[in-house]
Design an enzyme around this catalytic site. Sequence first.
Site, PDB file in Angstrom:
ATOM      1  N   ASP A  14     -37.344 -26.082   4.115  1.00 22.57           N
ATOM      2  CA  ASP A  14     -37.032 -27.504   4.234  1.00 22.57           C
ATOM      3  C   ASP A  14     -35.846 -27.790   5.146  1.00 22.57           C
ATOM      4  OD1 ASP A  14     -39.106 -28.650   2.858  1.00 22.57           O
ATOM      5  OD2 ASP A  14     -38.037 -28.739   0.937  1.00 22.57           O
ATOM      6  N   ARG A  94     -22.418 -27.556  -5.511  1.00 19.11           N
ATOM      7  CA  ARG A  94     -22.568 -28.684  -4.577  1.00 19.11           C
ATOM      8  C   ARG A  94     -21.242 -29.280  -4.125  1.00 19.11           C
ATOM      9  NH1 ARG A  94     -26.872 -25.779  -5.239  1.00 19.11           N
ATOM     10  NH2 ARG A  94     -28.724 -26.686  -4.296  1.00 19.11           N
ATOM     11  N   ASP A 123     -29.438 -32.539  -7.350  1.00 20.83           N
ATOM     12  CA  ASP A 123     -28.581 -32.079  -6.258  1.00 20.83           C
ATOM     13  C   ASP A 123     -28.275 -33.190  -5.258  1.00 20.83           C
ATOM     14  OD1 ASP A 123     -28.175 -29.482  -7.247  1.00 20.83           O
ATOM     15  OD2 ASP A 123     -30.117 -28.824  -6.477  1.00 20.83           O
ATOM     16  N   SER A 174     -38.920 -22.532  -6.883  1.00 23.13           N
ATOM     17  CA  SER A 174     -37.765 -23.075  -6.183  1.00 23.13           C
ATOM     18  C   SER A 174     -36.540 -22.421  -6.812  1.00 23.13           C
ATOM     19  CB  SER A 174     -37.712 -24.594  -6.377  1.00 23.13           C
ATOM     20  OG  SER A 174     -36.419 -25.050  -6.067  1.00 23.13           O
TER      21      SER A 174
HETATM   22  N1  ARG Z   1     -31.649 -28.095 -12.898  1.00 19.67           N
HETATM   23  C1  ARG Z   1     -30.525 -27.466 -12.338  1.00 19.67           C
HETATM   24  C2  ARG Z   1     -29.488 -28.488 -11.976  1.00 19.67           C
HETATM   25  O1  ARG Z   1     -29.812 -29.621 -11.846  1.00 19.67           O
HETATM   26  C3  ARG Z   1     -30.881 -26.560 -11.203  1.00 19.67           C
HETATM   27  C4  ARG Z   1     -31.165 -27.214  -9.904  1.00 19.67           C
HETATM   28  C5  ARG Z   1     -31.603 -26.184  -8.916  1.00 19.67           C
HETATM   29  N2  ARG Z   1     -31.650 -26.697  -7.594  1.00 19.67           N
HETATM   30  C6  ARG Z   1     -32.594 -26.355  -6.714  1.00 19.67           C
HETATM   31  N3  ARG Z   1     -32.517 -26.922  -5.551  1.00 19.67           N
HETATM   32  N4  ARG Z   1     -33.544 -25.513  -6.996  1.00 19.67           N
HETATM   33  O2  ARG Z   1     -28.329 -28.182 -11.849  1.00 19.67           O
END
Ligand code: ARG
Length: 393
Positions: A14, A94, A123, A174
């Site tokens: 992506d 992040r 995110d 993912s």
């Molecule tokens: N659910 C988790 C969170 O919101 C993990 C997110 C993982 N992010 C990803 N781009 N796969 O912190």
Amino acid sequence: MAKKVVLAYSGGLDTSVAVHWMGKEWGVDVIAVAVDVGQGGDFDLLRSRALAAGAAEVVVVDCREQYADDFVAPALKANALYEGRYPLVSSLSRPIIVEHLVEAARRFGADGVAHGCTGKGNDQVRFEVSTRALAPDLEVLAPVRTWGFTREDSMAYAEEHGIPVNVTRASPYSIDENLWGKAIECGVLEDPWESPPEDVFTLTRPTATEPVELVVAFEAGVPVAVDGKGMGLAELVVHVGDIVGSYGWGRVDMVESRRVGIKSREVYECPGALALLMAHLDLEGLTLERDVFHEKARLEPRWAELVYDGMWHSPLKAALDAFINETQKYVTGEVRLRCEPGRCTVAGRRSDVGLYDYGLATYDAADSFHHSDAAGFVRLWSLGVQTWASRQK
Ligand code: ARG
């Protein structure tokens, strides 16, 4: 619209497509910024991919120590577990990524920050809130949220425009990883009733069979040594995770409440994080005065929720950190962890500044507790209830 943007670049499909697509559709120059928070991978390959996709510049920053010291350590001091279970792996990374995006934006005179998040996740929230907190003047661009491609569309776009991606190793999952652990989503995991297939796990493969003990030393709430060997936090987390993970321990499988209103099935592997969180909490049990310990426990879920919700850079989070740091002054001592196949437990703890007093605790001859004091104390403690019971109950 912005003319020059810094993109949080992972090297994946992506964000590689995003480099090219933003140039083509929006006419912007893209500076790809990759932040090493311990996710592993080949950063030379990542650099060449970004350039092949059309990036004007590529910046790679090794932030592992800064991430551990400034993001993981506060989370550990806060015993941070979102919904009681998730050690905030992605949520913690992040804000540091955004710090470095903003730094690159200033250095290269960019007027926008871009991320490759979809519209369904947390995110995007974290990227955007942190960007607005640190650089309210910068525009935020979200190409992946805008283009509406399926994964197949993205692969077709990459092929059509000669963008190199590792589609051969295409995993149905993912994955987001850093030194605090790994998040695994999608594929068969989207059925919350299905067990995760064993092959999704890489950090918690059960290989060790002989029990082992680890002594983790803490200073002011932060682990500083394992078995007497001093190490920086980034190294220590990975070291403990490698050992504990080899016993097949450190997994979380949960249905989680995202900030955007979606319930999602999440699988995590966080052997180092979960072992250190367990050890830290145990040492607090020994070193924190009761009221402080209990009040802190009430605030911890709020801290985790704020960070999960993207509020790393916020006044409430800063205020809670001040409280938490104050509590950690005497969280100094050692915790003995025992690893056996399938489990890791606290087997012992000690501290020179601990509040455990053998004379007060013992039922043996060494008892120094004034038993007669208890009678008056308990009489007054029950007085209100006793009065209520005799008149109203
Ligand atoms: N659910 C988790 C969170 O919101 C993990 C997110 C993982 N992010 C990803 N781009 N796969 O912190």
